[in-house]
Design an enzyme around this catalytic site. Structure first.
Site, PDB file in Angstrom:
ATOM      1  N   SER A 178      -0.397   7.588  29.455  1.00  0.00           N
ATOM      2  CA  SER A 178      -1.687   7.317  28.806  1.00  0.00           C
ATOM      3  C   SER A 178      -1.562   6.075  27.922  1.00  0.00           C
ATOM      4  O   SER A 178      -2.570   5.516  27.507  1.00  0.00           O
ATOM      5  CB  SER A 178      -2.124   8.520  27.972  1.00  0.00           C
ATOM      6  OG  SER A 178      -1.140   8.833  27.008  1.00  0.00           O
ATOM      7  N   GLN A 221       9.436   7.661  29.049  1.00  0.00           N
ATOM      8  CA  GLN A 221       9.146   8.530  27.901  1.00  0.00           C
ATOM      9  C   GLN A 221       9.452   9.979  28.268  1.00  0.00           C
ATOM     10  O   GLN A 221       9.384  10.864  27.420  1.00  0.00           O
ATOM     11  CB  GLN A 221       7.663   8.409  27.524  1.00  0.00           C
ATOM     12  CG  GLN A 221       7.278   7.016  27.068  1.00  0.00           C
ATOM     13  CD  GLN A 221       5.762   6.818  27.116  1.00  0.00           C
ATOM     14  OE1 GLN A 221       5.065   7.073  26.148  1.00  0.00           O
ATOM     15  NE2 GLN A 221       5.254   6.380  28.247  1.00  0.00           N
ATOM     16  N   HIS A 250      12.367   8.947  24.586  1.00  0.00           N
ATOM     17  CA  HIS A 250      12.034  10.130  23.786  1.00  0.00           C
ATOM     18  C   HIS A 250      13.101  11.220  23.898  1.00  0.00           C
ATOM     19  O   HIS A 250      12.807  12.396  23.666  1.00  0.00           O
ATOM     20  CB  HIS A 250      10.658  10.669  24.195  1.00  0.00           C
ATOM     21  CG  HIS A 250       9.533   9.772  23.765  1.00  0.00           C
ATOM     22  ND1 HIS A 250       8.243   9.868  24.249  1.00  0.00           N
ATOM     23  CD2 HIS A 250       9.503   8.730  22.879  1.00  0.00           C
ATOM     24  CE1 HIS A 250       7.476   8.939  23.681  1.00  0.00           C
ATOM     25  NE2 HIS A 250       8.222   8.230  22.855  1.00  0.00           N
ATOM     26  N   CYS A 259      25.534  15.428  10.693  1.00  0.00           N
ATOM     27  CA  CYS A 259      26.577  16.191  11.387  1.00  0.00           C
ATOM     28  C   CYS A 259      26.941  15.491  12.698  1.00  0.00           C
ATOM     29  O   CYS A 259      28.107  15.303  13.016  1.00  0.00           O
ATOM     30  CB  CYS A 259      26.097  17.620  11.648  1.00  0.00           C
ATOM     31  SG  CYS A 259      27.139  18.524  12.811  1.00  0.00           S
ATOM     32  N   CYS A 281      24.696  25.401  14.458  1.00  0.00           N
ATOM     33  CA  CYS A 281      25.566  24.334  14.950  1.00  0.00           C
ATOM     34  C   CYS A 281      27.029  24.793  14.837  1.00  0.00           C
ATOM     35  O   CYS A 281      27.463  25.194  13.747  1.00  0.00           O
ATOM     36  CB  CYS A 281      25.348  23.073  14.117  1.00  0.00           C
ATOM     37  SG  CYS A 281      26.545  21.782  14.494  1.00  0.00           S
ATOM     38  N   VAL A 285      11.345  13.387  29.155  1.00  0.00           N
ATOM     39  CA  VAL A 285      12.593  14.005  28.704  1.00  0.00           C
ATOM     40  C   VAL A 285      13.259  14.784  29.840  1.00  0.00           C
ATOM     41  O   VAL A 285      14.334  15.334  29.669  1.00  0.00           O
ATOM     42  CB  VAL A 285      12.342  14.923  27.478  1.00  0.00           C
ATOM     43  CG1 VAL A 285      11.839  14.105  26.297  1.00  0.00           C
ATOM     44  CG2 VAL A 285      11.352  16.047  27.798  1.00  0.00           C
ATOM     45  N   ASP A 286      12.594  14.817  31.014  1.00  0.00           N
ATOM     46  CA  ASP A 286      13.200  15.520  32.154  1.00  0.00           C
ATOM     47  C   ASP A 286      14.261  14.645  32.819  1.00  0.00           C
ATOM     48  O   ASP A 286      14.464  13.484  32.446  1.00  0.00           O
ATOM     49  CB  ASP A 286      12.108  15.961  33.157  1.00  0.00           C
ATOM     50  CG  ASP A 286      11.412  14.784  33.844  1.00  0.00           C
ATOM     51  OD1 ASP A 286      12.097  13.891  34.370  1.00  0.00           O
ATOM     52  OD2 ASP A 286      10.160  14.761  33.858  1.00  0.00           O
ATOM     53  N   GLU A 333      -6.051   7.684  36.430  1.00  0.00           N
ATOM     54  CA  GLU A 333      -7.288   7.322  35.722  1.00  0.00           C
ATOM     55  C   GLU A 333      -7.024   6.099  34.838  1.00  0.00           C
ATOM     56  O   GLU A 333      -5.870   5.682  34.694  1.00  0.00           O
ATOM     57  CB  GLU A 333      -7.790   8.503  34.883  1.00  0.00           C
ATOM     58  CG  GLU A 333      -6.767   9.071  33.937  1.00  0.00           C
ATOM     59  CD  GLU A 333      -7.195  10.420  33.314  1.00  0.00           C
ATOM     60  OE1 GLU A 333      -7.406  10.436  32.094  1.00  0.00           O
ATOM     61  OE2 GLU A 333      -7.307  11.421  34.035  1.00  0.00           O
ATOM     62  N   GLY A 338       2.040   6.292  35.215  1.00  0.00           N
ATOM     63  CA  GLY A 338       1.716   7.640  34.734  1.00  0.00           C
ATOM     64  C   GLY A 338       1.876   7.849  33.245  1.00  0.00           C
ATOM     65  O   GLY A 338       2.405   8.866  32.817  1.00  0.00           O
TER      66      GLY A 338
HETATM   67  P1  OAD Z   1       0.255  11.708  28.781  1.00  0.00           P
HETATM   68  O1  OAD Z   1       0.032  13.131  29.125  1.00  0.00           O
HETATM   69  O2  OAD Z   1      -0.311  11.189  27.517  1.00  0.00           O
HETATM   70  O3  OAD Z   1      -0.301  10.800  29.966  1.00  0.00           O
HETATM   71  C1  OAD Z   1      -0.018  11.085  31.298  1.00  0.00           C
HETATM   72  C2  OAD Z   1      -0.735  10.051  32.141  1.00  0.00           C
HETATM   73  O4  OAD Z   1      -0.353  10.263  33.501  1.00  0.00           O
HETATM   74  C3  OAD Z   1      -2.242  10.134  32.082  1.00  0.00           C
HETATM   75  O5  OAD Z   1      -2.768   8.843  31.794  1.00  0.00           O
HETATM   76  C4  OAD Z   1      -2.642  10.613  33.473  1.00  0.00           C
HETATM   77  O6  OAD Z   1      -3.865  10.045  33.906  1.00  0.00           O
HETATM   78  C5  OAD Z   1      -1.492  10.115  34.314  1.00  0.00           C
HETATM   79  N1  OAD Z   1      -1.217  10.902  35.537  1.00  0.00           N
HETATM   80  C6  OAD Z   1      -1.315  12.238  35.732  1.00  0.00           C
HETATM   81  N2  OAD Z   1      -0.911  12.580  36.967  1.00  0.00           N
HETATM   82  C7  OAD Z   1      -0.537  11.418  37.576  1.00  0.00           C
HETATM   83  C8  OAD Z   1      -0.009  11.110  38.868  1.00  0.00           C
HETATM   84  N3  OAD Z   1       0.231  12.037  39.779  1.00  0.00           N
HETATM   85  N4  OAD Z   1       0.244   9.812  39.151  1.00  0.00           N
HETATM   86  C9  OAD Z   1      -0.006   8.833  38.226  1.00  0.00           C
HETATM   87  N5  OAD Z   1      -0.493   9.083  36.996  1.00  0.00           N
HETATM   88  C10 OAD Z   1      -0.745  10.348  36.668  1.00  0.00           C
HETATM   89  O7  OAD Z   1       1.840  11.462  28.868  1.00  0.00           O
HETATM   90  P2  OAD Z   1       2.681  10.250  28.259  1.00  0.00           P
HETATM   91  O8  OAD Z   1       1.950   8.985  28.309  1.00  0.00           O
HETATM   92  O9  OAD Z   1       4.026  10.339  28.892  1.00  0.00           O
HETATM   93  O10 OAD Z   1       6.191  12.620  23.575  1.00  0.00           O
HETATM   94  O11 OAD Z   1       2.814  10.713  26.756  1.00  0.00           O
HETATM   95  C11 OAD Z   1       3.664  10.027  25.903  1.00  0.00           C
HETATM   96  C12 OAD Z   1       4.367  10.981  24.980  1.00  0.00           C
HETATM   97  O12 OAD Z   1       3.431  11.857  24.348  1.00  0.00           O
HETATM   98  C13 OAD Z   1       5.318  11.929  25.668  1.00  0.00           C
HETATM   99  O13 OAD Z   1       6.590  11.356  25.887  1.00  0.00           O
HETATM  100  C14 OAD Z   1       5.417  13.061  24.697  1.00  0.00           C
HETATM  101  C15 OAD Z   1       3.960  13.194  24.327  1.00  0.00           C
HETATM  102  O14 OAD Z   1       3.698  13.768  23.109  1.00  0.00           O
HETATM  103  C16 OAD Z   1       7.095  13.424  23.045  1.00  0.00           C
HETATM  104  O15 OAD Z   1       7.312  14.546  23.456  1.00  0.00           O
HETATM  105  C17 OAD Z   1       7.812  12.802  21.900  1.00  0.00           C
END
Ligand code: OAD
Length: 251
Positions: free
Chosen positions: A200, A107, A127, A140, A157, A109-110, A226, A198
């Site tokens: 949520s 998910q 994403h 476009c 654009c 984007v980096d 967590e 990593g």
């Molecule tokens: P979240 O910020 O919702 O969740 C990050 C998860 O990583 C959490 O459950 C943390 O506990 C866990 N975490 C943090 N540090 C960690 C580490 N060092 N090792 C392991 N786990 C760790 O991010 P995403 O689940 O990626 O969408 O969120 C999904 C989407 O929501 C993203 O792609 C973005 C956001 O809005 C868009 O931008 C479209």
């Protein structure tokens, strides 16, 4: 007697070794926690720097937000781009890069998986990618790479000259790129092991990929600092930093 975290790691490790030996399909599904140890902010965990605790996603990550203030949205993404340009990949990215057969569905984007050496063909960006811009008008179709270190400011654009260019990422309320989604779903429905790293697991439809794997019989290994929305689907939940756990899981 309940299992200790060490037992879980040992059991999960034995399963991974089996999968590798028998060339069974492993897919990794990751989120912002994978890049957290590289200094890239997550979105919604307990970390005080989590982006959605400080910024409003409806203003910064939605088509309506861009419509209302395209300059502010572009500047915010450019700030994130510069941070990503400075970031180094971490031990979790590096460990995943050692296993070129593992498909990386992310998910994020980096570009840190690619920076660590994962072949771009093995990374599915559900994403989108922050190092791209595209025309705000889908019809476009114009798209271009941007320099993460010196990202351009808001501009029209160059192809249609009708609308602005916007970051090539998926915003709330938008569909996921169809090819990426179909490919990820197909691969995950055939995998023997899904590593959930990593995330949520609260953002849909991406989070639906975990039950897809589970229901067709794959083992699910969750790695997170967590408990998360994936906890109840895990066969093994390994609590800790991805950069610590992943190298121990594969060694
Ligand atoms: P979240 O910020 O919702 O969740 C990050 C998860 O990583 C959490 O459950 C943390 O506990 C866990 N975490 C943090 N540090 C960690 C580490 N060092 N090792 C392991 N786990 C760790 O991010 P995403 O689940 O990626 O969408 O969120 C999904 C989407 O929501 C993203 O792609 C973005 C956001 O809005 C868009 O931008 C479209």
């Amino acid at each position: 007697m309940s299992k200790t975290p060490t037992d879980s790691l040992q059991d999960a490790k034995a399963f991974i070794q089996d999968c590798l030996k028998q060339q069974m399909k492993i897919v990794a599904f990751s989120g912002a926690g994978l890049s957290a140890e590289s200094g890239i902010s997550t979105f919604r965990d307990k970390n005080p720097d989590a982006l959605w605790s400080k910024y409003d996603p409806t203003q910064l990550a939605s088509p309506e937000g861009f419509q209302a203030n395209p300059e502010m949205v572009t500047d915010w993404y450019n700030w994130r781009r510069k941070k990503i340009a400075e970031a180094e990949c971490n031990d979790a990215h590096r460990e995943l890069a050692k296993h070129p057969d593992i498909l990386q569905v992310t998910q994020n984007v980096d570009n840190l998986l690619e920076k660590a050496g994962v072949s771009p063909e093995k990374v599915v960006h559900l994403h989108g990618e922050i190092n791209k811009d595209r025309c705000n008008q889908w019809s476009c179709g114009y798209e271009e790479e941007v320099d993460l270190q010196q990202p351009p400011r808001l501009r029209k654009c160059p192809q249609c000259n009708q609308d602005y260019l916007r970051p090539g990422v998926v915003w709330f309320g938008e569909s996921l790129p169809e090819d990426a989604w179909n490919f990820a779903t197909s691969e995950i429905s055939q995998c023997h092991c899904l590593l959930v790293i990593g995330t949520s697991a609260t953002v849909y439809p991406a989070a639906n990929l975990i039950p897809v794997a589970k229901h067709q019989g794959a083992k699910v290994i969750v790695i997170n600092t967590e408990t998360s929305g994936a906890s109840h689907l895990s066969d093994w939940e390994l609590l800790g930093q991805a950069g610590d756990i992943l190298p121990r899981l594969f060694c």
